[in-house]
Design a protein around this motif. Structure first.
Motif, PDB file in Angstrom:
ATOM      1  N   VAL A 157       0.859  -1.197   0.000  1.00 12.84           N
ATOM      2  CA  VAL A 157       0.000   0.000   0.000  1.00 12.84           C
ATOM      3  C   VAL A 157       0.897   1.251   0.000  1.00 12.84           C
ATOM      4  O   VAL A 157       0.883   2.053   0.931  1.00 12.84           O
ATOM      5  CB  VAL A 157      -0.967   0.006   1.204  1.00 12.84           C
ATOM      6  N   PRO A 158       1.685   1.439  -1.065  1.00 13.42           N
ATOM      7  CA  PRO A 158       2.696   2.496  -1.051  1.00 13.42           C
ATOM      8  C   PRO A 158       2.151   3.909  -0.934  1.00 13.42           C
ATOM      9  O   PRO A 158       2.755   4.753  -0.259  1.00 13.42           O
ATOM     10  CB  PRO A 158       3.431   2.293  -2.385  1.00 13.42           C
ATOM     11  N   TYR A 159       1.012   4.196  -1.586  1.00 12.79           N
ATOM     12  CA  TYR A 159       0.494   5.558  -1.529  1.00 12.79           C
ATOM     13  C   TYR A 159      -0.047   5.876  -0.134  1.00 12.79           C
ATOM     14  O   TYR A 159       0.133   6.994   0.367  1.00 12.79           O
ATOM     15  CB  TYR A 159      -0.575   5.771  -2.603  1.00 12.79           C
ATOM     16  N   TYR A 160      -0.677   4.914   0.481  1.00 12.34           N
ATOM     17  CA  TYR A 160      -1.132   5.128   1.857  1.00 12.34           C
ATOM     18  C   TYR A 160       0.069   5.376   2.766  1.00 12.34           C
ATOM     19  O   TYR A 160       0.060   6.299   3.585  1.00 12.34           O
ATOM     20  CB  TYR A 160      -1.927   3.911   2.342  1.00 12.34           C
ATOM     21  N   ASP A 161       1.112   4.569   2.616  1.00 19.03           N
ATOM     22  CA  ASP A 161       2.339   4.762   3.395  1.00 19.03           C
ATOM     23  C   ASP A 161       2.878   6.180   3.218  1.00 19.03           C
ATOM     24  O   ASP A 161       3.233   6.859   4.187  1.00 19.03           O
ATOM     25  CB  ASP A 161       3.422   3.773   2.953  1.00 19.03           C
ATOM     26  N   TYR A 178       1.482   9.067   2.055  1.00 17.91           N
ATOM     27  CA  TYR A 178       0.684  10.180   2.569  1.00 17.91           C
ATOM     28  C   TYR A 178       0.653  10.187   4.095  1.00 17.91           C
ATOM     29  O   TYR A 178       0.708  11.256   4.722  1.00 17.91           O
ATOM     30  CB  TYR A 178      -0.733  10.128   2.008  1.00 17.91           C
ATOM     31  N   LEU A 179       0.549   9.008   4.701  1.00 13.20           N
ATOM     32  CA  LEU A 179       0.510   8.958   6.159  1.00 13.20           C
ATOM     33  C   LEU A 179       1.839   9.390   6.764  1.00 13.20           C
ATOM     34  O   LEU A 179       1.866  10.184   7.717  1.00 13.20           O
ATOM     35  CB  LEU A 179       0.148   7.547   6.635  1.00 13.20           C
ATOM     36  N   CYS A 180       2.950   8.903   6.217  1.00 13.30           N
ATOM     37  CA  CYS A 180       4.261   9.295   6.746  1.00 13.30           C
ATOM     38  C   CYS A 180       4.504  10.788   6.562  1.00 13.30           C
ATOM     39  O   CYS A 180       5.058  11.452   7.452  1.00 13.30           O
ATOM     40  CB  CYS A 180       5.367   8.487   6.066  1.00 13.30           C
ATOM     41  N   GLN A 181       4.115  11.326   5.418  1.00 16.16           N
ATOM     42  CA  GLN A 181       4.255  12.766   5.181  1.00 16.16           C
ATOM     43  C   GLN A 181       3.503  13.561   6.244  1.00 16.16           C
ATOM     44  O   GLN A 181       4.024  14.531   6.804  1.00 16.16           O
ATOM     45  CB  GLN A 181       3.731  13.104   3.790  1.00 16.16           C
ATOM     46  N   ALA A 182       2.285  13.120   6.544  1.00  9.33           N
ATOM     47  CA  ALA A 182       1.479  13.827   7.541  1.00  9.33           C
ATOM     48  C   ALA A 182       2.029  13.637   8.951  1.00  9.33           C
ATOM     49  O   ALA A 182       2.033  14.580   9.755  1.00  9.33           O
ATOM     50  CB  ALA A 182       0.032  13.337   7.468  1.00  9.33           C
ATOM     51  N   LEU A 183       2.516  12.451   9.271  1.00  4.03           N
ATOM     52  CA  LEU A 183       3.087  12.209  10.598  1.00  4.03           C
ATOM     53  C   LEU A 183       4.337  13.058  10.823  1.00  4.03           C
ATOM     54  O   LEU A 183       4.572  13.561  11.925  1.00  4.03           O
ATOM     55  CB  LEU A 183       3.428  10.726  10.759  1.00  4.03           C
ATOM     56  N   GLN A 184       5.126  13.226   9.781  1.00  2.99           N
ATOM     57  CA  GLN A 184       6.311  14.074   9.904  1.00  2.99           C
ATOM     58  C   GLN A 184       5.927  15.512  10.238  1.00  2.99           C
ATOM     59  O   GLN A 184       6.601  16.178  11.026  1.00  2.99           O
ATOM     60  CB  GLN A 184       7.117  14.027   8.603  1.00  2.99           C
ATOM     61  N   SER A 185       4.817  15.972   9.664  1.00  2.37           N
ATOM     62  CA  SER A 185       4.357  17.330   9.965  1.00  2.37           C
ATOM     63  C   SER A 185       3.857  17.450  11.400  1.00  2.37           C
ATOM     64  O   SER A 185       3.759  18.553  11.944  1.00  2.37           O
ATOM     65  CB  SER A 185       3.251  17.745   8.986  1.00  2.37           C
ATOM     66  N   GLU A 186       3.523  16.284  12.028  1.00  2.43           N
ATOM     67  CA  GLU A 186       3.096  16.254  13.425  1.00  2.43           C
ATOM     68  C   GLU A 186       4.268  15.980  14.368  1.00  2.43           C
ATOM     69  O   GLU A 186       4.066  15.668  15.539  1.00  2.43           O
ATOM     70  CB  GLU A 186       2.014  15.185  13.612  1.00  2.43           C
ATOM     71  N   SER A 211     -11.408   1.551   0.786  1.00  5.47           N
ATOM     72  CA  SER A 211     -11.205   1.728  -0.647  1.00  5.47           C
ATOM     73  C   SER A 211     -10.502   3.049  -0.950  1.00  5.47           C
ATOM     74  O   SER A 211     -11.090   4.122  -0.835  1.00  5.47           O
ATOM     75  CB  SER A 211     -12.548   1.681  -1.387  1.00  5.47           C
ATOM     76  N   GLY A 212      -9.228   2.931  -1.359  1.00  3.40           N
ATOM     77  CA  GLY A 212      -8.514   4.112  -1.817  1.00  3.40           C
ATOM     78  C   GLY A 212      -9.090   4.631  -3.116  1.00  3.40           C
ATOM     79  O   GLY A 212      -9.086   5.843  -3.378  1.00  3.40           O
ATOM     80  N   ALA A 213      -9.626   3.717  -3.950  1.00  8.47           N
ATOM     81  CA  ALA A 213     -10.235   4.140  -5.219  1.00  8.47           C
ATOM     82  C   ALA A 213     -11.445   5.035  -4.972  1.00  8.47           C
ATOM     83  O   ALA A 213     -11.655   6.037  -5.668  1.00  8.47           O
ATOM     84  CB  ALA A 213     -10.638   2.914  -6.044  1.00  8.47           C
ATOM     85  N   LEU A 214     -12.251   4.697  -3.971  1.00 11.92           N
ATOM     86  CA  LEU A 214     -13.413   5.537  -3.648  1.00 11.92           C
ATOM     87  C   LEU A 214     -12.955   6.926  -3.213  1.00 11.92           C
ATOM     88  O   LEU A 214     -13.526   7.935  -3.634  1.00 11.92           O
ATOM     89  CB  LEU A 214     -14.248   4.897  -2.544  1.00 11.92           C
ATOM     90  N   MET A 215     -11.926   6.990  -2.370  1.00 13.98           N
ATOM     91  CA  MET A 215     -11.437   8.290  -1.910  1.00 13.98           C
ATOM     92  C   MET A 215     -10.904   9.117  -3.080  1.00 13.98           C
ATOM     93  O   MET A 215     -11.016  10.338  -3.089  1.00 13.98           O
ATOM     94  CB  MET A 215     -10.353   8.099  -0.849  1.00 13.98           C
TER      95      MET A 215
END
Length: 462
Positions: A65-69, A71-79, A353-357
């Protein structure tokens, strides 16, 4: 499949099949000895001091799930969360992590994903690469164990290879909290075959993150997970930071007139996605004389793709159905979304579903099956049209309604777009995830974990 299992187990059991668990125990015992000699490194007081900046090891060794990884890591770094993404280069999009300012650290090796290789060879080499990386991490963690290990995906569990359990057990013995995100509550299209294995996984976790209350309830009832260990944190949108090519160019490529309506079904193609159901409904739609075009775009197993092709031709739908069976780059995929008037998700089952999002973020009118996780996001008649899976007439009616009514399409698309907030959504997700980490890295948790380690040499599943 047997070749993969042989390569993996031979690499991880190079010291002998009977000795592999002992190696884990020996290294863990060494780490506990070091911790005892250096209380400042392992004591509850220090964990409390580190609480504002916990150290997280995010595990997706095969980049499932590379895209989830990313985006989540990018956001966690900002936190201000210190997160290390343990994932190899995604072979279909080598810049997936770099584009979002995230550096992946797979352990030791990261070369297979950088080359275009035949599927079987690539999978075999990636498993060997993963095995070596996991052993390297075992050694690295002796001196620097993370505060928490956050598992995103463990694809080997469906092959009955116990390596992942050995690694997680080892991390627990070093004092790391264990967390997993439920992307698929069970491997798709496998029924209850792996239920016992995944129950073992979920029960060894200190926290389980899922994306909907419906999945939380399923974890409670089916797997007997204590509610207090389950965190419901939404799934964020993808590709809000990217843009595709022009809509006219895509329509021209598809041979679609500017006045024709395009219905898009995009994503990884698997049986649970309900393509058969969609084609049955599309067959009914064609009897109405509509000039709309259905585009099915994505990749999958050859047998699944061939079955869809055969059904399209057997139903005589080849003049109104465009099959694009290949991997689409992010720009290509977004171009298809931008050219589409309606996106459809005819799923038989879904965890998330990442496709739905993506469809929501691209401001498209949506038709979807009324599955519980979808109903928590979409409201029938307001942000989407929902129908019962298997009801061919209802799906056909919903699609025809939107094909014939551009104003309704615009209304649903505008309402659906309010559900996506781009980077702000991910910031909120990261804040909730950080709270999950902090709760597990409290002094009380460390104290409890230390007691478990002292009282049982075999803490956690073997």
């Amino acid at each position: 499949m047997e070749l993969y299992k042989f390569c993996l187990t031979s690499a991880c059991r190079s010291v002998g099949s009977a000795l592999a668990p002992r190696v884990v125990d020996t290294i863990a015992a060494r780490q506990l000895s070091v911790a005892a000699e250096s209380p400042r490194k392992a004591g509850p007081e220090v964990c409390a001091q580190r609480k504002p900046r916990v150290r997280i090891f995010m595990m997706d060794l095969l980049s499932i799930v590379p895209y989830y990884d990313a985006y989540l890591c990018q956001a966690l770094q900002s936190e201000d969360v210190s997160v290390t993404l343990c994932a190899t280069t995604y072979h279909l999009d080598s810049s997936c992590f770099d584009k979002r300012g995230v550096k992946n650290h797979p352990g030791l090796l990261d070369f297979v994903g950088r080359f275009k290789l035949p599927k079987v060879l690539r999978r075999t080499l990636k498993l060997l690469e993963m095995s070596i990386n996991m052993m390297a991490l075992v050694i690295r963690f002796v001196w620097s164990p993370p505060d928490a290990v956050h598992v995103q995906y463990l694809p080997l569990l469906r092959w009955d290879v116990p390596v992942d359990f050995w690694f997680l057990r080892y991390c627990r013995r070093l004092g790391s909290a264990l967390i997993c995100t439920v992307h698929d509550i069970l491997p798709s299209d496998t029924g209850e075959t792996h239920a016992q294995t995944f129950q073992k996984l979920y029960n060894m976790m200190d926290a389980v993150i899922c994306h909907s209350d419906a999945i939380k309830q399923q974890l409670i009832t089916q797997f007997a997970i204590a509610p207090k260990r389950i965190w419901v944190i939404p799934h964020g949108p993808f590709f809000f930071d990217s843009s595709g090519s022009s809509v006219p160019a895509v329509r021209s490529k598809l041979g679609v007139a500017s006045t024709d309506t395009i219905v898009l079904c995009q994503g990884l193609i698997k049986p649970y996605k309900g393509i058969d159901f969609l084609l049955d409904a599309w067959n009914e739609i064609q009897k109405s004389g509509t000039t709309a075009r259905l585009v099915i775009a994505g990749n999958g197993e050859r047998s699944d793709l061939n079955a869809i092709r055969e059904k399209v031709y057997s139903l005589g739908l080849d003049s109104s159905v465009e099959l694009c069976f290949r991997f689409l780059s992010v720009d290509e995929m977004l171009s298809y979304y931008q050219a589409a008037d309606i996106v459809v998700y005819p799923y038989k089952a879904v965890t998330t579903s990442g496709a739905l999002m993506t469809g929501i973020n691209q401001r498209k009118a949506i038709v979807a099956t009324a599955l519980p996780p979808f109903r928590e996001i979409l409201r029938h008649g307001k942000s989407a049209l929902l129908c019962k899976y298997g009801d061919t007439a209802e799906l056909a009616s919903s699609l025809l309604c939107l094909i014939r009514d551009p104003s309704l399409r615009a209304k649903l698309a505008d309402e659906a777009a309010t559900l996506s907030h781009g980077s702000e959504a991910w910031r909120q997700i990261a804040a909730q995830t950080k709270n999950c980490y902090a709760s597990l890295c409290s002094s009380a948790f460390v104290s409890r974990l230390g007691t478990q380690r002292r009282s049982s040499r075999h803490a956690g599943p073997a």
